[in-house]
Structures are given as C-alpha cells and as structure tokens.
Design a protein around this motif. Structure first.
Motif, short mmCIF file in Angstrom:
data_model
loop_
_atom_site.label_atom_id
_atom_site.label_comp_id
_atom_site.label_asym_id
_atom_site.label_seq_id
_atom_site.Cartn_x
_atom_site.Cartn_y
_atom_site.Cartn_z
N ILE A 203 0.83 -1.21 0.00
CA ILE A 203 0.00 0.00 0.00
C ILE A 203 0.86 1.26 0.00
N ILE A 204 2.01 1.24 0.69
CA ILE A 204 2.88 2.42 0.68
C ILE A 204 3.39 2.70 -0.73
N LYS A 205 3.83 1.64 -1.42
CA LYS A 205 4.33 1.82 -2.79
C LYS A 205 3.21 2.29 -3.72
N ARG A 206 2.01 1.78 -3.49
CA ARG A 206 0.87 2.19 -4.34
C ARG A 206 0.54 3.66 -4.11
N LEU A 207 0.52 4.09 -2.85
CA LEU A 207 0.18 5.48 -2.54
C LEU A 207 1.27 6.44 -3.01
N LEU A 208 2.51 5.95 -3.05
CA LEU A 208 3.60 6.77 -3.57
C LEU A 208 3.37 7.16 -5.03
#
Length: 309
Positions: free
Chosen positions: A270-275
């Motif tokens: 999710i962190i990579k997606r939100l980035l």
C-alpha cells in the motif's frame, strides 16, 4: 388377538429403528457407540439399544442391498438408493479440489471439504469411491512430505508470535515480530501473510526469502490484530476516477477529495501504491505509516539526486 397386535407393534417399532439407522448412516460415518447415542436422542424410541441389536439392523440392511463397511471402529454406508453419475471432467475437478485441500492451511475448511467428499462417496460407484478415497489419503500425506509447509503450518496453529528474518529489497535484511495469519501456496511459491506487531499491518513474505524463523513463547491475542487499517485522502481527478480496492471503503468525500479506509492490505504494497499518486495523496493515519511513507519518499529523492550528479 392381543398377542398378535403386540408382536405387530414390536415389528413396526423395529422397522422404524432400522430406517433411523439408515438415515443416520446416510449422514454420518460413525461408531456403534455414537450411533446408539444418536438413536437415544430420538424420543420416539425407547433407550434399549445393544450392540447385538445393531448387528441385526445391519444384517437387515445388508439383505435389502445396502453395503456397510467397517473401517477400524467406524461404520460407513457404501451405497444408496441412487448413483451420482460424474463425467470425466467433473471427476477431474473433484481430484483437482482434493489436491488443493492441504494447500488451504485452514483446519476448519479442510475438515469441511473432506466431510463433504466423504459424505458423497456413498453415492458413487465402487471404482470411483476407491479413486477418491486414495486421492484424499494422498492429499493428507502431502503436507508430511513437505518439511517447510509442515513447519509453517505448525507455527500457524500454535498461534504464537514469531520472529522472522528475511531478505528485503536490494538484498537488505529485515526482522519483524509478527503473528502468522495465513499460508498461501501459489504455483511453486509459499507466501506467508503475517501481522507485523510493530506497524500493526499485514505483511506478505515469500518463504524463499526467509533466512530464519524463531517462535517466541508469547501467545498472539486475536484482539490485538484488528487495528490494521490505513486512512488516506486523495485529491483532484484521482478522487473522481479512483476505484476502491478490496478491503477499502469511503469515509467521507467532497467535490475536491475522498477519504478512504484501507484494511488488511500488505504494508509495503500500500505504501508503494500510494507513492505513485504523488501530491494527489496524503496519508491521514496511522503515524507509523506516515513515517515510513516519508522515509521512502526521501530515499527516492536521494537516489534521484545521486543519479543526476
């Protein structure tokens, strides 16, 4: 005349008992003791059952064409009033299902599927019964031949915190203390779904990347793993076209933004997606995800600066 009536009543009662035995055998593979107990649950019959009486009931059912097999102390009905006719494709699907039973790594689901299959056996012809039974036995033995899967499944059912050291990105090592929630077998890979105690988020780890796993003496309380959500806000056109992912729901919205609750998604994913959403996204909570988001952003900016030199 009275004696004839009494004998007739007794024969009628015996016939009902035989039908009740047949009804129970249609639904259960069962021991004689459990069969007697179930019979005693029926208020229509007196509690006068003996093992000798059940031998007579079984013999009567045998004369009527029903086959009852004794496997150790379990009695199984092997045929019924009609046959279940399976096509080759349907039978192949049954074998495919059986081959994946142990890959569920979920005792409740495994037992439910096995019970359904065992209950269906009596409706199959003898050759198909033998094939299905052999497939079930083979599936049950597969986990024992896979030392890694057997070890992981043991950790899963013990429900204790485990310390996992694994290879992260760029060959760096990371160690987390987590509860093992699920084991996923996909093609030739085994994926561990863990709940990271520190970040209160789910984490997926490929078993091939694991260096070591150590079980701690601390029990994992299920109630401690409900706070695994991330709240983020998206703006502009992204807010208009964004499609909710599995485990997400909209908390509030306006003409310019949407606030979304994400529950259960892997922390790193999710962190990579939100980035990717850049300035159109802001993490509202929890703080630990905000901090990791900022740290990852700083690393990206640092790498870009080094590449430009």
């Amino acid at each position: 005349m009275a004696k004839t009536k009494k004998k007739s009543d007794k024969n009628f009662d015996t016939s009902l008992r035989i039908l009740e035995v047949l009804r129970i055998l249609l639904n259960y593979d069962i021991t004689k003791s459990d069969l007697i107990e179930k019979m005693n649950e029926n208020s229509q019959f007196e509690n006068v059952y003996t093992f000798e009486a059940f031998i007579k009931y079984f013999n009567t059912l045998s004369v009527l064409g029903f086959k009852i097999k004794k496997d150790k102390n379990i009695y199984k009905l092997r045929n019924t009033f009609y046959r279940l006719q399976l096509t080759k494709d349907e039978l192949a699907a049954v074998f495919q299902l059986i081959s994946h039973i142990k890959k569920l790594h979920n005792k409740t689901l495994e037992q439910t599927i096995t019970n359904i299959l065992n209950k269906s056996l009596k409706y199959m012809d003898e050759d198909t019964q033998n094939q299905v039974e052999n497939a079930i036995k083979e599936s049950a033995q597969n986990i024992k031949s896979n030392n890694l899967a057997e070890t992981l499944e043991s950790l899963l059912y013990d429900n204790r915190f485990i310390s996992i050291t694994y290879i992260k990105n760029k060959n760096t090592q990371d160690t987390i203390t987590a509860r093992l929630k699920e084991i996923i077998e996909k093609k030739d890979e085994i994926i561990l779904v863990c709940h990271d105690k520190k970040s209160a988020r789910n984490k997926k780890i490929n078993a091939a990347s694991i260096i070591s796993i150590t079980q701690t003496p601390n029990m994992a309380d299920q109630n401690n793993f409900n706070n695994d959500s991330v709240v983020f806000r998206i703006y502009g056109r992204l807010a208009q076209v964004y499609k909710l992912k599995q485990g997400e729901k909209v908390l509030d919205f306006s003409a310019g933004y949407k606030t979304i609750l994400n529950k259960g998604e892997d922390k790193d994913i999710i962190i990579k997606r939100l980035l990717k959403y850049g300035e159109n996204c802001k993490i509202v909570q929890p703080k630990i995800i905000q901090d990791e988001f900022l740290m990852m952003t700083n690393e990206i900016l640092k790498n870009l600066e080094e590449d430009s030199v």
